[in-house]
Structures are given as structure tokens and as C-alpha cells.
Write a protein that holds these residues in place. Structure first.
Motif, PDB file in Angstrom:
ATOM      1  N   THR A 193       0.828  -1.218   0.000  1.00 18.97           N
ATOM      2  CA  THR A 193       0.000   0.000   0.000  1.00 18.97           C
ATOM      3  C   THR A 193       0.855   1.258   0.000  1.00 18.97           C
ATOM      4  OG1 THR A 193      -1.726  -1.167   1.225  1.00 18.97           O
ATOM      5  CG2 THR A 193      -1.830   1.247   1.195  1.00 18.97           C
ATOM      6  N   THR A 194       1.846   1.250   0.923  1.00 19.61           N
ATOM      7  CA  THR A 194       2.629   2.461   1.154  1.00 19.61           C
ATOM      8  C   THR A 194       4.081   2.254   0.768  1.00 19.61           C
ATOM      9  OG1 THR A 194       1.154   3.017   2.995  1.00 19.61           O
ATOM     10  CG2 THR A 194       3.281   4.180   2.887  1.00 19.61           C
ATOM     11  N   TRP A 195       4.658   3.289   0.168  1.00 19.38           N
ATOM     12  CA  TRP A 195       6.087   3.296  -0.144  1.00 19.38           C
ATOM     13  C   TRP A 195       6.785   4.202   0.872  1.00 19.38           C
ATOM     14  CZ3 TRP A 195       7.923   0.589  -4.485  1.00 19.38           C
ATOM     15  CH2 TRP A 195       6.939   0.086  -5.339  1.00 19.38           C
ATOM     16  N   THR A 196       7.830   3.674   1.550  1.00 17.85           N
ATOM     17  CA  THR A 196       8.576   4.447   2.534  1.00 17.85           C
ATOM     18  C   THR A 196      10.055   4.372   2.198  1.00 17.85           C
ATOM     19  OG1 THR A 196       6.938   3.853   4.229  1.00 17.85           O
ATOM     20  CG2 THR A 196       9.027   4.808   4.994  1.00 17.85           C
ATOM     21  N   THR A 197      10.707   5.503   2.111  1.00 17.42           N
ATOM     22  CA  THR A 197      12.120   5.549   1.718  1.00 17.42           C
ATOM     23  C   THR A 197      12.987   5.986   2.898  1.00 17.42           C
ATOM     24  OG1 THR A 197      11.594   5.993  -0.595  1.00 17.42           O
ATOM     25  CG2 THR A 197      13.812   6.571   0.151  1.00 17.42           C
ATOM     26  N   TYR A 198      14.123   5.262   3.072  1.00 18.64           N
ATOM     27  CA  TYR A 198      15.094   5.576   4.111  1.00 18.64           C
ATOM     28  C   TYR A 198      16.417   5.893   3.417  1.00 18.64           C
ATOM     29  CZ  TYR A 198      11.539   2.799   6.531  1.00 18.64           C
ATOM     30  OH  TYR A 198      10.359   2.287   7.002  1.00 18.64           O
ATOM     31  N   ASN A 199      16.944   7.071   3.621  1.00 15.91           N
ATOM     32  CA  ASN A 199      18.113   7.499   2.846  1.00 15.91           C
ATOM     33  C   ASN A 199      19.236   8.049   3.709  1.00 15.91           C
ATOM     34  OD1 ASN A 199      16.980   9.886   3.644  1.00 15.91           O
ATOM     35  ND2 ASN A 199      16.337  10.532   1.577  1.00 15.91           N
ATOM     36  N   SER A 200      19.287   7.616   4.985  1.00 16.43           N
ATOM     37  CA  SER A 200      20.388   8.104   5.822  1.00 16.43           C
ATOM     38  C   SER A 200      21.720   7.493   5.417  1.00 16.43           C
ATOM     39  CB  SER A 200      20.103   7.800   7.305  1.00 16.43           C
ATOM     40  OG  SER A 200      19.928   6.412   7.499  1.00 16.43           O
ATOM     41  N   VAL A 201      21.689   6.367   4.682  1.00 17.62           N
ATOM     42  CA  VAL A 201      22.889   5.793   4.087  1.00 17.62           C
ATOM     43  C   VAL A 201      22.783   5.954   2.574  1.00 17.62           C
ATOM     44  CG1 VAL A 201      24.170   3.663   3.645  1.00 17.62           C
ATOM     45  CG2 VAL A 201      23.322   4.153   5.946  1.00 17.62           C
ATOM     46  N   SER A 202      23.834   6.458   1.952  1.00 15.08           N
ATOM     47  CA  SER A 202      23.792   6.715   0.519  1.00 15.08           C
ATOM     48  C   SER A 202      24.583   5.666  -0.240  1.00 15.08           C
ATOM     49  CB  SER A 202      24.358   8.111   0.222  1.00 15.08           C
ATOM     50  OG  SER A 202      25.713   8.188   0.659  1.00 15.08           O
ATOM     51  N   ASN A 203      24.394   5.666  -1.546  1.00 22.68           N
ATOM     52  CA  ASN A 203      25.160   4.817  -2.468  1.00 22.68           C
ATOM     53  C   ASN A 203      25.026   3.324  -2.156  1.00 22.68           C
ATOM     54  OD1 ASN A 203      26.200   7.127  -3.815  1.00 22.68           O
ATOM     55  ND2 ASN A 203      27.745   7.349  -2.190  1.00 22.68           N
ATOM     56  N   MET A 204      23.844   2.897  -1.734  1.00 21.37           N
ATOM     57  CA  MET A 204      23.626   1.467  -1.491  1.00 21.37           C
ATOM     58  C   MET A 204      23.613   0.708  -2.815  1.00 21.37           C
ATOM     59  SD  MET A 204      20.823   1.356   1.603  1.00 21.37           S
ATOM     60  CE  MET A 204      19.934   2.848   1.169  1.00 21.37           C
ATOM     61  N   ASN A 205      24.162  -0.520  -2.780  1.00 24.02           N
ATOM     62  CA  ASN A 205      24.213  -1.286  -4.030  1.00 24.02           C
ATOM     63  C   ASN A 205      23.706  -2.714  -3.894  1.00 24.02           C
ATOM     64  OD1 ASN A 205      26.347  -2.168  -2.485  1.00 24.02           O
ATOM     65  ND2 ASN A 205      27.722  -2.468  -4.228  1.00 24.02           N
ATOM     66  N   TRP A 242      19.299  -6.297   5.318  1.00 25.16           N
ATOM     67  CA  TRP A 242      20.735  -6.038   5.236  1.00 25.16           C
ATOM     68  C   TRP A 242      21.029  -5.289   3.937  1.00 25.16           C
ATOM     69  CZ3 TRP A 242      24.122  -8.423   8.955  1.00 25.16           C
ATOM     70  CH2 TRP A 242      23.458  -9.263   9.866  1.00 25.16           C
ATOM     71  N   VAL A 243      21.947  -4.335   3.988  1.00 30.19           N
ATOM     72  CA  VAL A 243      22.320  -3.572   2.794  1.00 30.19           C
ATOM     73  C   VAL A 243      23.831  -3.344   2.783  1.00 30.19           C
ATOM     74  CG1 VAL A 243      20.086  -2.394   2.643  1.00 30.19           C
ATOM     75  CG2 VAL A 243      21.975  -1.329   3.887  1.00 30.19           C
ATOM     76  N   THR A 244      24.357  -3.095   1.606  1.00 29.00           N
ATOM     77  CA  THR A 244      25.739  -2.631   1.470  1.00 29.00           C
ATOM     78  C   THR A 244      25.730  -1.344   0.653  1.00 29.00           C
ATOM     79  OG1 THR A 244      26.093  -3.937  -0.545  1.00 29.00           O
ATOM     80  CG2 THR A 244      26.739  -4.943   1.559  1.00 29.00           C
ATOM     81  N   ASN A 245      26.771  -0.541   0.859  1.00 27.27           N
ATOM     82  CA  ASN A 245      26.927   0.648   0.031  1.00 27.27           C
ATOM     83  C   ASN A 245      28.256   0.613  -0.715  1.00 27.27           C
ATOM     84  OD1 ASN A 245      28.791   1.216   2.010  1.00 27.27           O
ATOM     85  ND2 ASN A 245      28.132   3.334   2.354  1.00 27.27           N
ATOM     86  N   GLY A 246      28.712  -0.606  -1.045  1.00 26.79           N
ATOM     87  CA  GLY A 246      29.945  -0.748  -1.790  1.00 26.79           C
ATOM     88  C   GLY A 246      31.178  -0.627  -0.937  1.00 26.79           C
ATOM     89  N   GLY A 247      31.039  -0.630   0.364  1.00 22.03           N
ATOM     90  CA  GLY A 247      32.198  -0.540   1.248  1.00 22.03           C
ATOM     91  C   GLY A 247      31.879  -0.987   2.654  1.00 22.03           C
ATOM     92  N   VAL A 248      30.607  -0.820   3.053  1.00 21.71           N
ATOM     93  CA  VAL A 248      30.196  -1.136   4.415  1.00 21.71           C
ATOM     94  C   VAL A 248      28.919  -1.970   4.373  1.00 21.71           C
ATOM     95  CG1 VAL A 248      29.466  -0.191   6.648  1.00 21.71           C
ATOM     96  CG2 VAL A 248      31.232   0.973   5.320  1.00 21.71           C
ATOM     97  N   LEU A 249      28.853  -2.957   5.281  1.00 22.44           N
ATOM     98  CA  LEU A 249      27.647  -3.764   5.457  1.00 22.44           C
ATOM     99  C   LEU A 249      26.866  -3.208   6.644  1.00 22.44           C
ATOM    100  CD1 LEU A 249      25.937  -6.357   4.873  1.00 22.44           C
ATOM    101  CD2 LEU A 249      27.419  -7.525   6.523  1.00 22.44           C
ATOM    102  N   TYR A 250      25.556  -2.971   6.424  1.00 18.52           N
ATOM    103  CA  TYR A 250      24.686  -2.472   7.473  1.00 18.52           C
ATOM    104  C   TYR A 250      23.529  -3.434   7.685  1.00 18.52           C
ATOM    105  CZ  TYR A 250      26.864   2.099   6.499  1.00 18.52           C
ATOM    106  OH  TYR A 250      27.737   3.132   6.308  1.00 18.52           O
ATOM    107  N   LYS A 251      22.969  -3.403   8.913  1.00 22.21           N
ATOM    108  CA  LYS A 251      21.697  -4.062   9.183  1.00 22.21           C
ATOM    109  C   LYS A 251      20.697  -2.990   9.579  1.00 22.21           C
ATOM    110  CE  LYS A 251      19.501  -7.920  11.586  1.00 22.21           C
ATOM    111  NZ  LYS A 251      19.650  -9.025  12.594  1.00 22.21           N
ATOM    112  N   PHE A 252      19.557  -2.980   8.872  1.00 19.24           N
ATOM    113  CA  PHE A 252      18.552  -1.946   9.077  1.00 19.24           C
ATOM    114  C   PHE A 252      17.559  -2.396  10.143  1.00 19.24           C
ATOM    115  CE2 PHE A 252      14.512   0.114   7.542  1.00 19.24           C
ATOM    116  CZ  PHE A 252      14.856   1.403   7.929  1.00 19.24           C
ATOM    117  N   ASN A 253      17.343  -1.583  11.172  1.00 19.97           N
ATOM    118  CA  ASN A 253      16.468  -1.957  12.272  1.00 19.97           C
ATOM    119  C   ASN A 253      15.073  -1.346  12.171  1.00 19.97           C
ATOM    120  OD1 ASN A 253      16.774   0.718  12.992  1.00 19.97           O
ATOM    121  ND2 ASN A 253      17.991   0.308  14.829  1.00 19.97           N
TER     122      ASN A 253
END
Length: 848
Positions: A158-170, A181-192
């Protein structure tokens, strides 16, 4: 180094020959089929992603739309000219729990296919922030997660929500707990859900999440970590068999084997360290550059290339299957036993096994004709990894991983006696000290508290404990001086101290000094004195005390006048015993035939069972009985719901059944039976749902199963957990551990015997020989002088270090005295107060 290999000869005789075997000498072979636009109906030769739905249908994302196929025979293609798909360049496919296909297009947003309708989500008709899709993933709640240049976007339908505190995710992926889980080409993050938590550096993109492991491409490595974000491992080509550093795709098959597609190094079964390339195979692998990989439960592997189409790797039709149910046993500081079950069909050339300290299989293999292997000369306190394969002579199975085991630290045994209760354990070390662990709800540990103990803790400072007996809610012991002690729940007079008051510490029962043996049931206790008389106390609702009544007894009460009682056992509301003349007797509850007299009638006095005079010893479970004769024949009777009678059925018996011969010792738990044969083998039957057999299963059985052949000085089982001491005094434990009753500090159930490290002194509480008196010890902690006062005359005070070493003694001969602590070092000390009337009490004191 030379290793042993087995060769099959005539008449199925095997000879061990010294021969070096390369790990990759026998590997799974495959045939290869390539599907391209020139030889099949596939839509494109440029493959970006491969997924499989619940029906086994393959979905292939390519440069020219989506292609589907079941086995490569027929392809169905969806493109902009023949369907409602909005774009031909599809980079990624995700299939959610409803079977819907989510497609990431190169520049035309997200495409949803529900099997009938194509829906295109773009910036113009939805909350999608960017039409250039980098990566997508779906979670277990059917949420779609999208990575674009604008950040990470969630779509819940129903809803689209965007989180952009980390840039250049790939890249983005989800785990089985819906973690993102996401990466930005250098760092691995886990989104809570709100923030992006840093996990690791040196990452490029997430390749796969499977079996709670996150697989990530590093700049020159494969990075793995658990989904809890711990145990991060960097695996490099230079330090392992990793085929290369350019990892493009990864999948984990149904056997938990990791397959990797490389950019230039072919495809690799990384678990088995087997690499397939265009140059090392002559069966048709067309390329070494792979962009996608998908494994199937049949063993088939699908590979995507960027130029040559789709490749199907089909395993050879060899019937050489790998062994199953791999487990380790008999682990010591330098040895271990590897165990496995044969595959179907069983190999005609035996097995190969490999072990090393590396989690990656390296080195040479050793041959074995059996399904066990005893390995020696191991390093103490070291983790080893191992693998086994089947040798079918003309071929070899894939390697089955056995996992890891850790050898014990160098040590010698220290245990003399143990007793397993329902949920707690008691033990006596060779120095005569008493140790306890497990459930303590009813004060059955005797440490002055009702706190559960996951590790053995010492009780008092006495060094003259002889025998211990653990029931469900209480404990009983005998000292070398023949005195009787008890503690724990005392609701119906279980302890025999004349009251129904619970005792939180070992309490002396009466003044007798001639106690020889004890048997504890669910709610009553039996005892034999050195003069051969029989005594009983506690609950008597079914006549289990044998005194001709159903009246509870709060103190030990002599049963009859006979002076030739030899062996006693107490179950739940019933009792059995043997006299020195070899006759068998029973009394109490008989609802399952556990008395063995051919009836289900209760008996309130001892009744002789049969006329035989060759009974040697007898034991009782919850509602069944096992008795051994002098010729080694073992008989069982009573309740059989778990197969504890070893007769191949679950039907109860009211008369003794011949269950085995050549038995030297028998032990019963609540609903199982363990026996030691005259040859030293340990066998068991009955309930094993908690792993109390230690045979790496939780399977109960109504027939005997072999547990091992090591020498056992003593075995005790409460039914749900088992304790075993060998002739070297080494204690091993297995089974239920929810109350810490295994004493290994983990609280985790075990299904194989695990050695318990000898504990060091950690004295818990005081030990009294009468009811508690008004002892005062102050100040505590103490700086210089400790004052001790008592409402009785204090004869002497002895101070011990925390390790049990005596450091000073002072005669008092008064109701009050002082002890000089000023010269002692800081730490914990045990102050033992000896008063008139043989009153003894020990308390902990802290020296500042």
C-alpha cells in the motif's frame, strides 16, 4: 604422509594399503547443457538472475525479458512485444510467499506479476522514488525492499517508505527473521526499521542469506557472518581453497553446500573445495564467467552467463551416495571417535575421512571399512573439522561435512561417585568432597538457596562423603562414618528427620552410624544398615514402605525383623529388594505389574516374587523394574510405554521377562534402562527423547541399542539425563539440561556424551549436624578481627581458604571469641565453628 585406503578383494575381504589420496581425486561429475537463443527457445543469452518457485519452475531474468522453464525442454518468454511486462531488461527476480514475482528493471521501475496480471510501479504512478532499480528483496511478511540511488525503499503493498540516511547502497537482502541487510559498496549495514547499524567494512555486495548465514562479497574475499551480526569471517583465496576473488553469485543447496559462480574462475562447490572450469572439464562447461547461480534439491545446478546463455549442470547418475547422520563421540583431550551411518546403497569399498584444524577441507584422506573411526594424537583444547565420503570403488560420493568438535583440555579425572535425579545431579570427588548442580527449586542442592546451578558447586568442607542419592525433590547421602544426611523437600517426611520441614542444607538424620545403603523413590526412601536390617520412611499411600500400613513415616522405621537384606530399589510408590539368600521381594503400588508377581494388586508388606534364589541385584524406574541374576541374565517387568523392558514391544508385563544375558550391571531411569555387558559394552532401551542415551539421536527404542564400549566405573540416569564415570574418574554427561543438570554451564541439551571439566573449590554454604542455632559472625566483610558468637559453647574455630586449605585454628571454649584476620590476604574464607554436642557450622567470610 602416508594414509590408509581400502581396496575390495574377492570374498569381500578388505586389505589396508598405505596410499596417499588427494581430496579431489574423486569428485561429483556433471554433464552440461547450454541453452541459448540459437539452440533453444530461451529469450536471451545475457542472463542476470535465476530463481525457482514452489513448483520447481525456473524464472530467468535476462536482457530480453523473463524466460521460464521446468527442465530446459520448453521455454516460455515474456517480453514487451508478447506480454504486459513493462521492460525487457530485468536485473533481478524475487518470489514472495504468495508466489508473486517481483522484477527489478534497469530503468523502468518495479514490475509485479501475479500469474495473470502485470503491474508496473514507477515514479509517475507510485511512491517509488527512482525508476533505476539497483537491487530488490522480499521478506517473510511479503514486503518489498528496493535499492535505488534515492536510498532504501519499503513497499508493503500500500505504502512506499524511503530511508536514505545511508547513501550509495548497491545491494539488499533479508534473513529468515525479516532482518534487512544492505551494502553501500564498502560497508555492510543491518537496518532496524529506523537506523542503519554498522556491521563490517571491506564489503562490496550481499550474495546470499541462507541458514542464518550472510554471505558477502569482499574486495578480495568471501565474508560470512551469522544473522545476529557476530562471528564475522573473512576467507581469502591465498589462505583457503576459494577459487578466486571475483565472486559474482552464490547459492546454498539442500545439503547446505555453498556454490559460488566466479567472474573468470568458473563455478565452485566451496564446501567440498571442488572447482569446475572450462579448462579442467571435458564435459562441456562452456564458460568461466558466471553472473547467476541457482541450485535445486535434485542436485541440478543452473548457471547464468552474460554472453553464452543458460547452463544446466546435471549430476552423474552414479549411485554412490554420501554417508548420513555424522556425529562425534568419546571426545578426550587427545582422541575422538567419528561416527556415521551408511548410505543406500552401502558402498562396496568402505569410506574415506578427513579431519583438520581448518574449516576448509585440506590434506589427505584415510580409508575405513566401518562406519566409525577412532582418531588419536589430537591437540588438547583444539577445534577440529571433519568430512566423510563413500568409496564405491569405481566412483566416490561427495564429501559429507561432519561439523566441528573441540578436544578437552589436558586433565585427569576427579570423580568417584555420581547420582542423577529428575532435574539435578550430585557428585563426590575422589577427595571425598560433595558437589551439586541443576534444579534447586526445592532446595535439593543443599546450598542454602533455591538458586539453579549450571556448574558444580561444593557443599561445605567435609571430605568424608561416601554415597549420594538424588531423587526428584530431595537428596540423601551417607558419610564414611556411617551417618545419614538429607536435604530438600520434606513434604511427607522424605528426609526422615521427624518433621515435614524442608531443609536447605545437609542435615544429619538421627544418631545412627551404621547406614550402609540408600534407595530414593519419588516420595519415599529405603535404607539398609550394616546389620542387614531394612528401614523405610516418607510417603506410604500405596504401602511402598512395606510396614503393613499405608501411614506416612517421618523417621526411619524398621521393616520386619529380617537381618539379611542385600539390595534395595525404590520407584514411584513401590519398592523392590533382594536378600542375601538370593530371593526377590517387592511391595507397594502394582498398577503396571512392576512388582512382578503376576498381578496388578498392591502389596503393603514385602512379598517374595517367585522361588528363585539366584537374584544378584535389582533396580527400579518410575514404574518398571529390572533385576539381574548371578549368571548375568537380565529380567525386566512393569510399565513398558517407552519400550524400557527391551522386549520389542510397548506392552507392560507383570512377570519378569528375560531381556538379555551376559550383563554385569543394570541402571534404570524413569522410563529407560541402561546395562553394561560382561564385555564392557553399554546398551540401552526405552525413552531417549532428550538424548539421555548419548548416541547422537533423540530416538526411543523398545530394543537394545549400543551406546559404546568404553570402560565405565559408574553410570547414573534420572531418565532425562545421564552421568557416566569411567575408570579414570572422568565424568561425561548427556541429555536434558534445561535446569543445568549436566553441569557444563550452558543449559543446552546434549545428545552425545560430553566430558565435564573437574571443578575447583567454590564452597557454597554451611553444613550443620543439628537444626540451625543462633550463630553470629561479624563484621563480614572483615578487616582485622572477626567476632564469632553462639548460643552454645564454641569449642574451636577453623578457617579455610577458598581452595579448602586450612589457614588457622583457634580454641575458644566460650560462647564468644575473636579471630585475627589481619595477617590474611584479601579474599573469601570458610569459617568452620565446632560447638558442644557435635554441632558444626561453616559460613563464608570475606577478608577486605
Amino acid at each position: 604422509m602416508k594414509r590408509i585406503i581400502l581396496l575390495k578383494t574377492m570374498k569381500k575381504l578388505y586389505f589396508l594399503l598405505l596410499f596417499l589420496i588427494s581430496i579431489s581425486a574423486f569428485t561429483q561429475t556433471y554433464s552440461y547443457t547450454t541453452y541459448n537463443s540459437g539452440n533453444s527457445g530461451i529469450g536471451s543469452n545475457s542472463i542476470y538472475d535465476i530463481k525457482s518457485d514452489a513448483n520447481g519452475l525456473l524464472w530467468v531474468a535476462s536482457y530480453y525479458g523473463i524466460s521460464t522453464t521446468l527442465n530446459g525442454t520448453t521455454f516460455t518468454n515474456y517480453n514487451t512485444s508478447n506480454s504486459g511486462i513493462a521492460s525487457n531488461v530485468i536485473l533481478k527476480i524475487e518470489i514472495d510467499g504468495q508466489g508473486r514475482k517481483w522484477l527489478a528493471s534497469q530503468s523502468n521501475g518495479i514490475i509485479l506479476y501475479n500469474g495473470t496480471t502485470w503491474t508496473n510501479y514507477t515514479t509517475s504512478n507510485s511512491g517509488l522514488p527512482n525508476n533505476n532499480i539497483i537491487d530488490i528483496a522480499v521478506d517473510g511478511q511479503n514486503n518489498l525492499w528496493v535499492v535505488t540511488d534515492a536510498g532504501l525503499t519499503k513497499f508493503n503493498g500500500t505504502t512506499w517508505t524511503t530511508y536514505n540516511s545511508v547513501s550509495n547502497m548497491n545491494s539488499v537482502a533479508t534473513d529468515s527473521n525479516n532482518g534487512v541487510w544492505v551494502t553501500n559498496g564498502g560497508v555492510l549495514y543491518k537496518f532496524n526499521g529506523v537506523d542503519f547499524n554498522f556491521i563490517a567494512q571491506g564489503t562490496q555486495k550481499i550474495l546470499r542469506i541462507a541458514n542464518n548465514i550472510v554471505y558477502v562479497k569482499g574486495s578480495d574475499s568471501l565474508i560470512t557472518l551469522t544473522t545476529s551480526g557476530t562471528n564475522i569471517t573473512f576467507t581469502y583465496q591465498s589462505t583457503s581453497c576459494l577459487a578466486g576473488s571475483q565472486l559474482n553469485a552464490l547459492d546454498v543447496d539442500s545439503n547446505s553446500k555453498v556454490w559460488i559462480g566466479f567472474n573468470g574462475q568458473g563455478v565452485q562447490n566451496f564446501t567440498n573445495c571442488t572447482t569446475y572450469t572450462k579448462t579442467n572439464t571435458n564435459l562441456g562447461l562452456p564458460d568461466d564467467y558466471f553472473s547467476a547461480i541457482k541450485t535445486q534439491s535434485s542436485g541440478t545446478i543452473w548457471l547464468g552467463t552474460l554472453q553464452l546463455g543458460l547452463v544446466k549442470m546435471t549430476p552423474s547418475t552414479s549411485t554412490c551416495n554420501p554417508p548420513t547422520q555424522l556425529y562425534t563421540s568419546n571426545i578426550t583431550s587427545t582422541t575422538a571417535t567419528l561416527n556415521w551411518l551408511p548410505p543406500t546403497p552401502a558402498p562396496n569399498g568402505g569410506y574415506y575421512y578427513v579431519y583438520s584444524t581448518s574449516p576448509t577441507m585440506t590434506g589427505s584422506a584415510t580409508g575405513s571399512s566401518s562406519t566409525t573411526a577412532n582418531i588419536a594424537n589430537l591437540l588438547p583444547n583444539t577445534t577440529y573439522y571433519w568430512w566423510v565420503s563413500a568409496n564405491c570403488v569405481s566412483s566416490q560420493s561427495t564429501w559429507a561435512p561432519g561439523g566441528a568438535f573441540t578436544t578437552l583440555p589436558n586433565q585427569t579425572g576427579c570423580w568417584k561417585s555420581v547420582s542423577a535425579g529428575s532435574f539435578h545431579s550430585l557428585g563426590i570427588k575422589t577427595d571425598g568432597t560433595l558437589w551439586v548442580w541443576g534444579n534447586n527449586t526445592d532446595n535439593q542442592l543443599g546450598d542454602g538457596t533455591n538458586t539453579q546451578r549450571n556448574n558444580p558447586i561444593q557443599i561445605g568442607t567435609a571430605t568424608n562423603w561416601k554415597k549420594v542419592f538424588a531423587s526428584g525433590k530431595y537428596s540423601v547421602a551417607i558419610k564414611t562414618d556411617g551417618t545419614l544426611w538429607a536435604w530438600g523437600n520434606n513434604q511427607f517426611g522424605y528426609l526422615g528427620d521427624g518433621t515435614t520441614t524442608n531443609r536447605t542444607i545437609p542435615t544429619k538424620i538421627g544418631t545412627a552410624t551404621d547406614w550402609e545403603d540408600i534407595a530414593v523413590g519419588e516420595a519415599h526412601t529405603l535404607g539398609i544398615k550394616s546389620n542387614g536390617t531394612l528401614w523405610a520412611w516418607g510417603m506410604n499411600v500405596s504401602g511402598e514402605l512395606g510396614d503393613g500400613t499405608t501411614t506416612n513415616r517421618l523417621v526411619p522405621t524398621q521393616i520386619g525383623t529380617a537381618t539379611n537384606w542385600k539390595s534395595i530399589a525404590a520407584g514411584t510408590f513401590f519398592s523392590v529388594a533382594i536378600k542375601t539368600d538370593g530371593t526377590l521381594w517387592a511391595w507397594g503400588y502394582n498398577g503396571h505389574g512392576q512388582l512382578g508377581d503376576g498381578t496388578i494388586t498392591n502389596r503393603i508388606s514385602p512379598k517374595q516374587i517367585g522361588t528363585n534364589t539366584d537374584w544378584a541385584d535389582v533396580v527400579a524406574g518410575d514404574s518398571h523394574t529390572a533385576g539381574r541374576k548371578t549368571n548375568g541374565f537380565l529380567y525386566t517387568w512393569g510399565y513398558n510405554g517407552s519400550g524400557q523392558l527391551a522386549d520389542g514391544t510397548t506392552s507392560s508385563r507383570s512377570t519378569p521377562f528375560l531381556a538379555s544375558d551376559a550383563i554385569q550391571k543394570v541402571i534404570t531411569g524413569s522410563f529407560n534402562t541402561i546395562a553394561i555387558t560382561t564385555s564392557g559394552n553399554v546398551i540401552a532401551c526405552g525413552n531417549n527423547t532428550t538424548g539421555s542415551f548419548g548416541n547422537n539421536t533423540n530416538t526411543s527404542t523398545s530394543n537394545w541399542v549400543l551406546l559404546g564400549s568404553n570402560s565405565h566405573m559408574m553410570i547414573s540416569t534420572g531418565g532425562l539425563h545421564t552421568l557416566s564415570i569411567n575408570n579414570d574418574g572422568v565424568l561425561k554427561v548427556t541429555g536434558s539440561n534445561n535446569y543445568g543438570q549436566l553441569g557444563d554451564g550452558t543449559g543446552v541439551q546434549k545428545s552425545t556424551f560430553t566430558q565435564l571439566v573437574c571443578p575447583t573449590s567454590n564452597l557454597a554454604v554451611d553444613e550443620i549436624s543439628t537444626t540451625s542455632n543462633n550463630l553470629k559472625v561479624f563484621p563480614n566483610p572483615v578487616q582485622d578481627y572477626l567476632t564469632v558468637s553462639f548460643d552454645q559453647k564454641i569449642v574451636s574455630v577453623t578457617v579455610y581458604s577458598a581452595t579448602g586449605q586450612q589457614v588457622l585454628t583457634k580454641m575458644i571454649n566460650d560462647n564468644k571469641g575473636t579471630i585475627d584476620f589481619s595477617t590474611l590476604t584479601s579474599g573469601v574464607y570458610l569459617v568452620k565453628v565446632n560447638a558442644d554436642n557435635n554441632t558444626v557450622k561453616t559460613v563464608k567470610v570475606i577478608k577486605r
